[in-house]
Design an enzyme around this catalytic site. Structure first.
Site, PDB file in Angstrom:
ATOM      1  N   ARG A  44      10.883  -1.578   5.988  1.00 47.35           N
ATOM      2  CA  ARG A  44       9.473  -1.867   5.707  1.00 47.35           C
ATOM      3  C   ARG A  44       9.354  -3.302   5.226  1.00 47.35           C
ATOM      4  NH1 ARG A  44      10.179  -3.377   1.157  1.00 47.35           N
ATOM      5  NH2 ARG A  44       7.999  -3.961   1.059  1.00 47.35           N
ATOM      6  N   GLY A  45       8.094  -3.745   5.077  1.00 47.92           N
ATOM      7  CA  GLY A  45       7.860  -5.146   4.727  1.00 47.92           C
ATOM      8  C   GLY A  45       7.689  -5.927   6.017  1.00 47.92           C
ATOM      9  N   ALA A  46       6.674  -6.794   6.042  1.00 46.14           N
ATOM     10  CA  ALA A  46       6.271  -7.411   7.313  1.00 46.14           C
ATOM     11  C   ALA A  46       7.404  -8.158   8.035  1.00 46.14           C
ATOM     12  CB  ALA A  46       5.063  -8.316   7.064  1.00 46.14           C
ATOM     13  N   ARG A  79       3.810   1.261  13.144  1.00 48.39           N
ATOM     14  CA  ARG A  79       2.927   1.026  11.986  1.00 48.39           C
ATOM     15  C   ARG A  79       1.902  -0.018  12.445  1.00 48.39           C
ATOM     16  NH1 ARG A  79       5.418  -0.010   6.282  1.00 48.39           N
ATOM     17  NH2 ARG A  79       3.430   0.851   5.596  1.00 48.39           N
ATOM     18  N   GLN A 182       7.159   0.714  -4.286  1.00 46.34           N
ATOM     19  CA  GLN A 182       7.979  -0.411  -3.797  1.00 46.34           C
ATOM     20  C   GLN A 182       8.242  -1.428  -4.911  1.00 46.34           C
ATOM     21  OE1 GLN A 182       5.402   0.952  -2.184  1.00 46.34           O
ATOM     22  NE2 GLN A 182       5.561   0.753   0.030  1.00 46.34           N
ATOM     23  N   ASP A 223       0.900  -8.745   4.966  1.00 48.52           N
ATOM     24  CA  ASP A 223       1.219  -8.021   6.204  1.00 48.52           C
ATOM     25  C   ASP A 223       0.538  -8.652   7.407  1.00 48.52           C
ATOM     26  OD1 ASP A 223       1.636  -5.873   3.968  1.00 48.52           O
ATOM     27  OD2 ASP A 223       2.803  -5.318   5.735  1.00 48.52           O
ATOM     28  N   ASN A 233      -2.670  -7.029   2.570  1.00 50.26           N
ATOM     29  CA  ASN A 233      -1.394  -6.726   1.900  1.00 50.26           C
ATOM     30  C   ASN A 233      -1.511  -5.347   1.256  1.00 50.26           C
ATOM     31  OD1 ASN A 233       1.300  -7.619   1.180  1.00 50.26           O
ATOM     32  ND2 ASN A 233       0.580  -7.798  -0.915  1.00 50.26           N
ATOM     33  N   LYS A 234      -0.438  -4.908   0.630  1.00 48.65           N
ATOM     34  CA  LYS A 234      -0.357  -3.570   0.031  1.00 48.65           C
ATOM     35  C   LYS A 234      -1.573  -3.265  -0.841  1.00 48.65           C
ATOM     36  CE  LYS A 234       2.145  -1.055   0.502  1.00 48.65           C
ATOM     37  NZ  LYS A 234       1.963   0.061   1.480  1.00 48.65           N
TER      38      LYS A 234
HETATM   39  C1  MRU Z   1       7.266 -10.005   2.591  1.00 49.84           C
HETATM   40  S1  MRU Z   1       6.619  -8.464   2.692  1.00 49.84           S
HETATM   41  C2  MRU Z   1       4.861  -8.558   2.574  1.00 49.84           C
HETATM   42  C3  MRU Z   1       4.238  -7.238   2.757  1.00 49.84           C
HETATM   43  O1  MRU Z   1       4.760  -6.624   3.905  1.00 49.84           O
HETATM   44  C4  MRU Z   1       4.435  -6.351   1.516  1.00 49.84           C
HETATM   45  O2  MRU Z   1       3.809  -6.954   0.425  1.00 49.84           O
HETATM   46  C5  MRU Z   1       3.837  -5.001   1.788  1.00 49.84           C
HETATM   47  O3  MRU Z   1       2.669  -4.784   1.594  1.00 49.84           O
HETATM   48  C6  MRU Z   1       4.721  -3.992   2.394  1.00 49.84           C
HETATM   49  O4  MRU Z   1       4.138  -2.734   2.536  1.00 49.84           O
HETATM   50  P1  MRU Z   1       5.054  -1.526   3.023  1.00 49.84           P
HETATM   51  O5  MRU Z   1       4.107  -0.382   3.162  1.00 49.84           O
HETATM   52  O6  MRU Z   1       6.086  -1.324   1.969  1.00 49.84           O
HETATM   53  O7  MRU Z   1       5.651  -1.941   4.351  1.00 49.84           O
END
Ligand code: MRU
Length: 327
Positions: A44-46, A79, A182, A223, A233-234
């Site tokens: 996970r994470g962009a 996703r 997270q 994201d 973002n999250k």
């Molecule tokens: C460098 S990662 C930036 C984002 O991807 C991060 O802040 C985030 O929101 C991730 O969400 P996730 O649902 O854990 O994939």
């Protein structure tokens, strides 16, 4: 150790659902397995999703050609919110005409660039902060934008690491990041291993941390960044941006150029992932709400450009709150 990599003809990744309990590697041998790993947030994470998309395309072109279109469509759609996933697929497929080895080589380039870009944007972000803030800097962050969210190093935590390396970091306040934690499970784990002083707070305490003057800046990842500078973002990022504006502290977004999506004019056009309500209704396997309660599990939010003080990438700084557009 990279979060996601290619070894002996398959993908290996750290299963992030197992942290902080232990570092467990998972081998991924098919696009089907990769889609499941992405959907359950093992990866996970962009930027890490960008690498997964590129390596997944490499897996897809090595498998049965009759499945290729279906596999690529499933991968792109695993996703919806982080633009990096489809970006990674498309980037690797640029060399499809040259054959599977060329697609893999392109995917491996994506992985190699990740660390280089993150170090560069991290340094740019740290410089941006130290030019504006005196003395030691305390940072508030949300979710995980560290090495686990990338191939290595991290974006928002790349900024933190640069500050720490320069002896300019005082403290990091980490939102736990409900419902999947997270912040608590991943960011606090990374900061512990880096020896960075940090304090965990519940998400709802983030604005209070800022109102009390405990943090000098908010630094988060993204994201997707819309052409007008809206930042996706999250969930829980937007309240921090509102609180930062109220407290008069900068709201800094650290992300690679691959997170900027010029095809999306503004944040309201982005497909925001809504995840299974069970992530809210169950806590450690037991109910946290009465049976029959409905849950709306919105996984991301949109921070309007006018609340985004700056976006730092590996190439540039953009100031959306001043009307500058990333695309
Ligand atoms: C460098 S990662 C930036 C984002 O991807 C991060 O802040 C985030 O929101 C991730 O969400 P996730 O649902 O854990 O994939």
């Amino acid at each position: 150790m990279r979060t996601i990599d290619w070894r002996d003809g398959h993908i290996v990744l750290i299963d992030q659902t197992r942290l902080p309990g232990g570092v467990v590697e998972v081998a991924i041998n098919s696009v089907e397995e990769l889609v499941i790993a992405i959907q359950r947030l093992a990866v996970r994470g962009a930027p890490a999703l960008g690498a997964a998309g590129a390596l997944g395309a490499a897996l897809a072109v090595r498998a049965d050609p009759a499945r290729l279109d279906r596999d690529l469509a499933a991968l792109r759609a695993a996703r919806p919110t982080a633009v990096n996933l489809a970006w990674g697929v498309d980037r690797a497929l640029r060399r499809l005409a040259e054959g599977p080895d060329a697609v893999l080589a392109e995917a491996l380039d994506v992985l190699a660039e990740d660390g280089v870009h993150n170090r560069s944007l991290g340094e740019r972000g740290a410089r941006w902060l130290t030019e504006r803030l005196e003395g030691l800097v305390a940072v508030q962050t949300h979710c995980n934008a560290g090495s686990l969210a990338c191939v290595e190093w991290g974006t928002a935590l790349g900024v933190v690491r640069s500050l720490h390396g320069q002896g300019r970091l005082r403290h990091v306040y980490v939102d736990e990041t409900r419902p999947l934690l997270q912040g608590a499970r991943l960011t606090a784990w990374e900061l512990t291993h880096l020896g960075v002083p940090h304090t965990l707070v519940v998400d709802a305490a983030g604005p209070t941390v800022l109102a009390r003057g405990l943090a000098d800046a908010v630094v988060v990842g993204a994201d997707r960044i819309a052409a007008n500078g809206d930042v996706i973002n999250k969930i829980g990022t937007y309240p921090l941006a509102l609180a930062a504006a109220r407290a008069g502290v900068p709201f800094l977004v650290a992300a690679p150029e691959s997170t900027v999506d010029p095809s999306v004019p503004s944040g309201d056009k982005v497909d925001i992932e809504v995840r299974d309500g069970a992530e809210l209704l169950l806590w450690g396997g037991s109910r946290s709400a009465p049976s029959g309660t409905q849950a709306l599990n919105v996984a991301f939010d949109v921070t309007p450009a006018d609340l985004v003080t700056a976006i730092v990438t590996e190439d540039r700084v953009v100031h959306p709150a001043r009307g500058e557009r990333p695309a």
